[in-house]
Design a protein around this motif. Structure first.
Motif, PDB file in Angstrom:
ATOM      1  N   ALA A   1      93.716  25.056   7.071  1.00  0.00           N
ATOM      2  CA  ALA A   1      94.502  25.070   5.274  1.00  0.00           C
ATOM      3  C   ALA A   1      93.925  27.075   4.910  1.00  0.00           C
ATOM      4  CB  ALA A   1      94.132  24.819   3.685  1.00  0.00           C
ATOM      5  N   PHE A   2      92.509  27.281   5.330  1.00  0.00           N
ATOM      6  CA  PHE A   2      91.924  29.174   6.050  1.00  0.00           C
ATOM      7  C   PHE A   2      93.505  29.421   6.730  1.00  0.00           C
ATOM      8  CE2 PHE A   2      89.774  32.139   7.807  1.00  0.00           C
ATOM      9  CZ  PHE A   2      90.142  32.559   6.947  1.00  0.00           C
ATOM     10  N   THR A   3      93.434  29.395   7.204  1.00  0.00           N
ATOM     11  CA  THR A   3      94.332  30.056   8.599  1.00  0.00           C
ATOM     12  C   THR A   3      96.328  29.789   8.111  1.00  0.00           C
ATOM     13  OG1 THR A   3      93.189  28.786  10.281  1.00  0.00           O
ATOM     14  CG2 THR A   3      95.241  30.338  10.860  1.00  0.00           C
TER      15      THR A   3
ATOM     16  N   ILE B   1      87.271  26.789  -0.614  1.00  0.00           N
ATOM     17  CA  ILE B   1      87.022  26.522   1.157  1.00  0.00           C
ATOM     18  C   ILE B   1      84.915  26.556   0.634  1.00  0.00           C
ATOM     19  CG2 ILE B   1      86.813  26.400   3.049  1.00  0.00           C
ATOM     20  CD1 ILE B   1      89.098  27.601   3.074  1.00  0.00           C
ATOM     21  N   SER B   2      85.458  28.183  -0.002  1.00  0.00           N
ATOM     22  CA  SER B   2      83.496  28.136   0.091  1.00  0.00           C
ATOM     23  C   SER B   2      82.401  27.475  -1.351  1.00  0.00           C
ATOM     24  CB  SER B   2      83.865  29.650  -0.490  1.00  0.00           C
ATOM     25  OG  SER B   2      84.370  30.500  -0.142  1.00  0.00           O
ATOM     26  N   LEU B   3      83.119  26.605  -1.832  1.00  0.00           N
ATOM     27  CA  LEU B   3      82.600  25.398  -2.718  1.00  0.00           C
ATOM     28  C   LEU B   3      83.001  24.589  -1.789  1.00  0.00           C
ATOM     29  CD1 LEU B   3      84.648  26.164  -6.597  1.00  0.00           C
ATOM     30  CD2 LEU B   3      82.273  26.617  -5.883  1.00  0.00           C
ATOM     31  N   ALA B   4      83.185  23.981  -1.324  1.00  0.00           N
ATOM     32  CA  ALA B   4      83.388  22.937   0.158  1.00  0.00           C
ATOM     33  C   ALA B   4      82.180  22.844   0.652  1.00  0.00           C
ATOM     34  CB  ALA B   4      84.642  22.445   0.520  1.00  0.00           C
ATOM     35  N   ILE B   5      81.419  23.967   1.046  1.00  0.00           N
ATOM     36  CA  ILE B   5      80.874  24.147   2.367  1.00  0.00           C
ATOM     37  C   ILE B   5      79.053  24.459   1.316  1.00  0.00           C
ATOM     38  CG2 ILE B   5      79.184  26.529   3.750  1.00  0.00           C
ATOM     39  CD1 ILE B   5      82.522  27.126   4.370  1.00  0.00           C
ATOM     40  N   HIS B   6      79.462  25.610   0.495  1.00  0.00           N
ATOM     41  CA  HIS B   6      78.347  25.917  -1.182  1.00  0.00           C
ATOM     42  C   HIS B   6      77.543  24.392  -0.875  1.00  0.00           C
ATOM     43  CE1 HIS B   6      75.342  27.100  -3.289  1.00  0.00           C
ATOM     44  NE2 HIS B   6      75.612  26.300  -4.081  1.00  0.00           N
ATOM     45  N   PHE B   7      78.509  23.102  -1.562  1.00  0.00           N
ATOM     46  CA  PHE B   7      78.015  21.457  -2.140  1.00  0.00           C
ATOM     47  C   PHE B   7      78.242  20.743  -0.796  1.00  0.00           C
ATOM     48  CE2 PHE B   7      79.193  23.955  -5.799  1.00  0.00           C
ATOM     49  CZ  PHE B   7      78.577  23.833  -6.956  1.00  0.00           C
ATOM     50  N   LYS B   8      78.898  21.347   0.063  1.00  0.00           N
ATOM     51  CA  LYS B   8      78.802  20.639   1.169  1.00  0.00           C
ATOM     52  C   LYS B   8      79.303  19.420   1.417  1.00  0.00           C
ATOM     53  CE  LYS B   8      74.072  21.443   3.580  1.00  0.00           C
ATOM     54  NZ  LYS B   8      74.092  22.288   2.784  1.00  0.00           N
ATOM     55  N   TRP B   9      80.428  19.223   0.808  1.00  0.00           N
ATOM     56  CA  TRP B   9      81.389  18.416   0.042  1.00  0.00           C
ATOM     57  C   TRP B   9      82.323  17.826   1.068  1.00  0.00           C
ATOM     58  CZ3 TRP B   9      84.639  21.661  -4.330  1.00  0.00           C
ATOM     59  CH2 TRP B   9      83.547  21.377  -5.100  1.00  0.00           C
TER      60      TRP B   9
END
Length: 210
Positions: A141-143, A123-131
């Motif tokens: 999924a996080f919850t 999830i952090s990678l998705a935020i960083h690379f704006k996937w």
């Protein structure tokens, strides 16, 4: 005035920020430091959320290896020391016919910590690379992983179960190994990683990528 937010726009786009104490929102430009309702410190997003999350995840990733490879307990019986890892404890439970408990131990002590690290990292990678992934599914999924991950403390119960498997004699002592400390570090760091993670960044990444 605590005016209603507009659907389809982020709070920042509407010059609004949410107080994590009283859960009321106010203007970012007019109330930069404190909530006008309860006086608590306020900011549009948790400061350095991603940096804190990555630092804690990296620490958990390092300690997950000794937690699973090194002995979590040592059993001293009649002068002989018997080291026991998490996996060998699961095998002992299976060989003793305690398959149900072995399954719980496997999920709580091996699957859940690894799954939590992988999920938070993804999830952090998705935020960083704006996937462009569905933000609602990412939040679910996080919850889910965050809630399940809190049960990793069951490993303290695991240690007592592994000790009970052995035939206790008159001369018996049990003490924790390096894996017990490593596993504790993994549990604590993943818990704090989830606490420091700002889920609102999921929507920010999807909004910025448009």
């Amino acid at each position: 005035m605590n005016k209603p937010l507009i659907t389809g726009m982020s709070a920042i786009q509407q010059d609004r920020q949410l107080c994590r104490v009283c859960e009321k929102h106010s203007s970012i430009t007019e109330n930069e430091q404190c909530c006008p309702y309860c006086g608590s410190p306020i900011s549009p997003r948790i400061k350095n959320s991603q940096q804190k999350t990555w630092a804690l995840l990296f620490t958990a990733f390092i300690f997950i290896f000794p937690a699973n490879l090194y002995p979590i307990t040592y059993l001293l019986k009649n002068g002989t020391r018997y080291p026991d890892t998490i996996f060998s404890g699961i095998v002992s439970l299976l060989s003793s016919g305690m398959s149900g408990i072995a399954f719980i131990v496997f999920i709580a002590s091996i699957v859940v910590p690894i799954l939590k690290i992988v999920a938070l990292a993804f999830i952090s990678l998705a935020i960083h690379f704006k996937w462009q992934f569905n933000p609602n599914k990412q939040l679910i999924a996080f919850t889910l992983v965050d809630w399940i991950g809190r049960w990793s403390v069951l490993d303290l119960f695991v240690i007592s179960i592994m000790v009970a498997v052995f035939d206790k004699g008159n001369f018996l002592s049990v003490y924790p190994g390096i894996a017990a400390t490593s596993f504790t570090v993994v549990v604590i760091t993943t818990l704090f990683a989830a606490q420091s993670f700002d889920t609102r960044l999921i929507w920010d990444a999807n909004t910025d990528a448009r």
